[in-house]
Design an enzyme around this catalytic site. Structure first.
Site, short mmCIF file in Angstrom:
data_model
loop_
_atom_site.label_atom_id
_atom_site.label_comp_id
_atom_site.label_asym_id
_atom_site.label_seq_id
_atom_site.Cartn_x
_atom_site.Cartn_y
_atom_site.Cartn_z
N SER A 131 23.47 15.56 -5.46
CA SER A 131 22.38 15.16 -4.58
C SER A 131 21.95 13.77 -5.05
O SER A 131 22.78 12.88 -5.28
CB SER A 131 21.26 16.19 -4.68
N TYR A 145 20.24 8.48 4.94
CA TYR A 145 20.72 8.91 3.62
C TYR A 145 19.79 9.99 3.04
O TYR A 145 20.24 11.05 2.59
CB TYR A 145 20.81 7.72 2.67
N LYS A 149 20.54 13.88 2.04
CA LYS A 149 20.42 14.43 0.68
C LYS A 149 19.32 15.52 0.63
O LYS A 149 19.46 16.48 -0.13
CB LYS A 149 20.15 13.33 -0.34
#
Ligand code: NAP
Length: 270
Positions: A131, A145, A149
């Site tokens: 992660s 992004y 994550k």
């Protein structure tokens, strides 16, 4: 002897992990999109370099089957392949939005689902998902992004419970900034010449983001060491935060209100 299968072993964290596990005496299935370009890992005994593109399901099945055939079994899956899109959300095309999730999220889903029958058959295994500190806190201009994550975090935390019933562990490794080619090969800049009103802000933030990648950074070897610690940890520990910057930021996040934390981030990028 234990075996790990790693996605995105061509560079950065994935490559450092392949080398680190090999040095610890493990077998390594080092998967990558272009194995024909690999010259170093393929020279090591106990390393099988093979093709896996997380966007192509058949390559996932094939790489897992090859790894099992070569080493007898796989003990750990490291979902590492990933990249970041940076820029104003409004500038992102449908394709860019989809690709960010296809690689970082659906790629992780597909590799995990593909290895589970093998882990269940073996009555054990470990899934480690890379992660980021950015899976728990967000910075400007990295909407896609962070969303990807945060999704990896939610997926992993929920999966932890059901796989515990199968004697399979799930762990996440959360690095801060790492000295890899992340800001080069793995950074996609979202731009739209028509979106003038974001221009000054975008230029300032992207410059500061890139600068932040030059300071307080960890080496890929440190992340590899932490991944190894997670792989051999028989406890139920779920999270492995790595890097002084990551530790600092998560501590500050835990001790701040949303408003205070976001004010600090905002002023850092203005
Ligand atoms: P990197 O050196 O650029 O490595 C990214 C890797 O992902 C490359 O091997 C790349 O392969 C691979 N990849 C990209 N798309 C793929 C696909 N469709 N299928 C298979 N592999 C694919 O960057 P890195 O920093 O090591 O990044 C690795 C992971 O760490 C990522 O998940 C990233 O989000 C995470 N992370 C990085 C940092 C950081 O500061 N660097 C911080 C926190 C988390 P190619 O060589 O074929 O492009």
């Amino acid at each position: 002897m234990k075996t790990i299968l790693i996605t995105g072993s061509s560079s950065g964290i994935g490559r450092a992990a392949a080398q680190y596990f090999w040095r610890q005496g493990w077998n390594v299935v080092a998967t990558m999109r272009s194995p024909e370009k690999e010259t170093e890992l393929s020279r090591l005994d106990r390393v099988l370099v093979t093709r896996l593109d997380v966007l192509e399901k058949e390559t996932i099945h094939h790489a897992i089957a090859k790894g099992i055939e070569h080493f007898g079994k796989i003990d750990v899956l490291l979902n590492n392949a990933g990249y970041a899109a940076i820029g104003a959300f409004e500038a992102a095309t449908d394709l860019q939005v989809k690709r960010q999730f296809d690689v970082n999220v659906f790629g992780t889903f597909h590799t995990t689902q593909s290895i589970l029958p093998h882990f269940r058959k073996n009555k054990g295994g470990t899934v480690i998902n890379i992660s980021s500190v950015g899976g728990r806190i967000a910075f400007p201009l990295l909407t896609l992004y962070h969303a990807s994550k945060f999704a990896v975090e939610g997926f992993s935390e929920s999966l932890f419970y059901e796989l515990a019933t199968q004697n399979i562990k799930v762990k996440v490794v959360e690095p801060g900034n790492v000295t890899t080619d992340f800001t080069g090969r793995s950074m996609e800049i979202l731009t739209d010449d028509d979106l003038d009103s974001y221009r000054t802000y975008t230029e300032t933030v992207v410059k500061k983001q890139m600068e932040s990648f030059q300071t307080n950074i960890s080496s890929p070897e440190l992340i590899a060491e932490t991944i190894y610690e997670a792989a051999i940890d028989s406890s139920d520990r779920f999270r492995y935060v790595v890097g002084e910057d990551a530790q600092f930021l998560l501590k500050m996040r835990a001790e701040s209100t949303d408003e205070h934390f976001m004010e600090v981030i905002s002023s850092n990028f203005s």
